[in-house]
Design a protein around this motif. Structure first.
Motif, PDB file in Angstrom:
ATOM      1  N   THR A 196      -9.435 -18.997 -19.317  1.00 20.76           N
ATOM      2  CA  THR A 196      -9.843 -19.365 -20.674  1.00 20.76           C
ATOM      3  C   THR A 196      -9.182 -18.456 -21.706  1.00 20.76           C
ATOM      4  O   THR A 196      -8.746 -18.919 -22.768  1.00 20.76           O
ATOM      5  CB  THR A 196     -11.373 -19.299 -20.801  1.00 20.76           C
ATOM      6  N   GLU A 199      -5.665 -19.674 -22.059  1.00 16.22           N
ATOM      7  CA  GLU A 199      -5.624 -20.969 -22.753  1.00 16.22           C
ATOM      8  C   GLU A 199      -5.873 -20.806 -24.249  1.00 16.22           C
ATOM      9  O   GLU A 199      -5.250 -21.496 -25.069  1.00 16.22           O
ATOM     10  CB  GLU A 199      -6.637 -21.921 -22.121  1.00 16.22           C
ATOM     11  N   ASP A 200      -6.769 -19.897 -24.618  1.00 17.19           N
ATOM     12  CA  ASP A 200      -7.009 -19.654 -26.045  1.00 17.19           C
ATOM     13  C   ASP A 200      -5.753 -19.089 -26.707  1.00 17.19           C
ATOM     14  O   ASP A 200      -5.406 -19.462 -27.842  1.00 17.19           O
ATOM     15  CB  ASP A 200      -8.181 -18.682 -26.225  1.00 17.19           C
ATOM     16  N   GLU A 204      -3.304 -20.965 -29.742  1.00 13.77           N
ATOM     17  CA  GLU A 204      -2.825 -20.298 -30.957  1.00 13.77           C
ATOM     18  C   GLU A 204      -1.311 -20.389 -31.071  1.00 13.77           C
ATOM     19  O   GLU A 204      -0.766 -20.669 -32.147  1.00 13.77           O
ATOM     20  CB  GLU A 204      -3.260 -18.835 -30.968  1.00 13.77           C
ATOM     21  N   ARG A 236      -9.881  -9.206 -25.518  1.00 12.80           N
ATOM     22  CA  ARG A 236     -10.132 -10.233 -24.520  1.00 12.80           C
ATOM     23  C   ARG A 236      -9.715  -9.769 -23.118  1.00 12.80           C
ATOM     24  O   ARG A 236      -9.752 -10.485 -22.187  1.00 12.80           O
ATOM     25  CB  ARG A 236      -9.392 -11.538 -24.874  1.00 12.80           C
TER      26      ARG A 236
END
Length: 236
Positions: A196, A199-200, A204, A236
């Motif tokens: 995740t 993917e984030d 962007e 993150r």
């Protein structure tokens, strides 16, 4: 379930989890044909507590059966543990309801984490307003007694062609529902969290005009270097 695992599963999509399970050779864990009765904007996560329906035989399934204090559907509602997801094998048949708003309201008040049936639910408009995620095929008004007999509680079932064992971890988002075998829940949650994050980052980059090739999947080192810097900057 492990609180840290649950928190991670609250933050990832069913699609991402499906990919993580596919990597482990599991291709049939998404419960097919079910949808949120009303989107909640948050994930449903919890261990499975199951109810199995079988085809109804008319002499066994008159309305008087609901007066029986041992009726499996009623007993399941009153014994599903707090924090669990109530999963029903309704034979992929939504012509008769698996449950209605009164029973599901009771389940919610007892601390149920959610409901999944591969059949239908009656009083769907009311159920959609409950503060508990609920998933079904479509609204269905006839009582389950017309077609289905609740026969067995907390046993292995099939729900929407997915195998569900008691205690497996159920995750639902605003798209659909997936079943994670209990022994894989922690490692899958960890991997899905990592997926995740990447993917984030990709989203962007794409919004800024980046091309997909070499970015998704990340096969170019320059993109991996950018991702490492992005993670550090975004904690993150």
């Amino acid at each position: 379930m492990n609180p840290q695992t649950k928190e991670k599963l609250m933050q990832v999509s069913v699609a991402t989890l499906a990919t993580a399970l596919y990597k482990r050779g599991l291709r049939s864990q998404v419960i097919q044909g079910v949808h949120p009765v009303g989107p909640k904007g948050r994930n449903m996560v919890g261990p499975a507590f199951t109810l199995r329906y079988m085809p109804a035989r008319e002499d066994r399934n008159q309305l008087v059966e609901f007066r029986n204090p041992e009726h499996p559907q009623r007993v399941a509602i009153e014994t599903c543990p707090e924090g669990h997801v109530f999963v029903m094998d309704s034979r992929k048949d939504p012509r008769a309801a698996s449950a209605g708003d009164i029973l599901l309201t009771r389940l919610m008040m007892r601390g149920g984490a959610g409901v999944v049936t591969d059949g239908g639910l009656r009083d769907a408009a009311t159920i959609a307003q409950l503060d508990m995620p609920c998933y079904h095929q479509r609204p269905s008004s006839p009582t389950n007694l017309t077609l289905h007999e609740a026969i067995e509680i907390n046993v292995p079932i099939g729900c929407g062609d997915a195998p569900v064992f008691p205690g497996d971890i159920i995750v639902g988002d605003d798209d659909c529902v997936i079943v994670i075998p209990a022994h894989l829940a922690e490692e899958v949650a960890d991997e899905a969290t990592e997926m995740t994050a990447y993917e984030d980052f990709v989203v962007e980059q794409v919004k800024e005009g980046a091309a997909i090739i070499g970015l998704y999947p990340g096969t170019k080192q320059e993109n991996l270097d950018k991702f490492a810097a992005w993670r550090k900057a975004n904690n993150r």
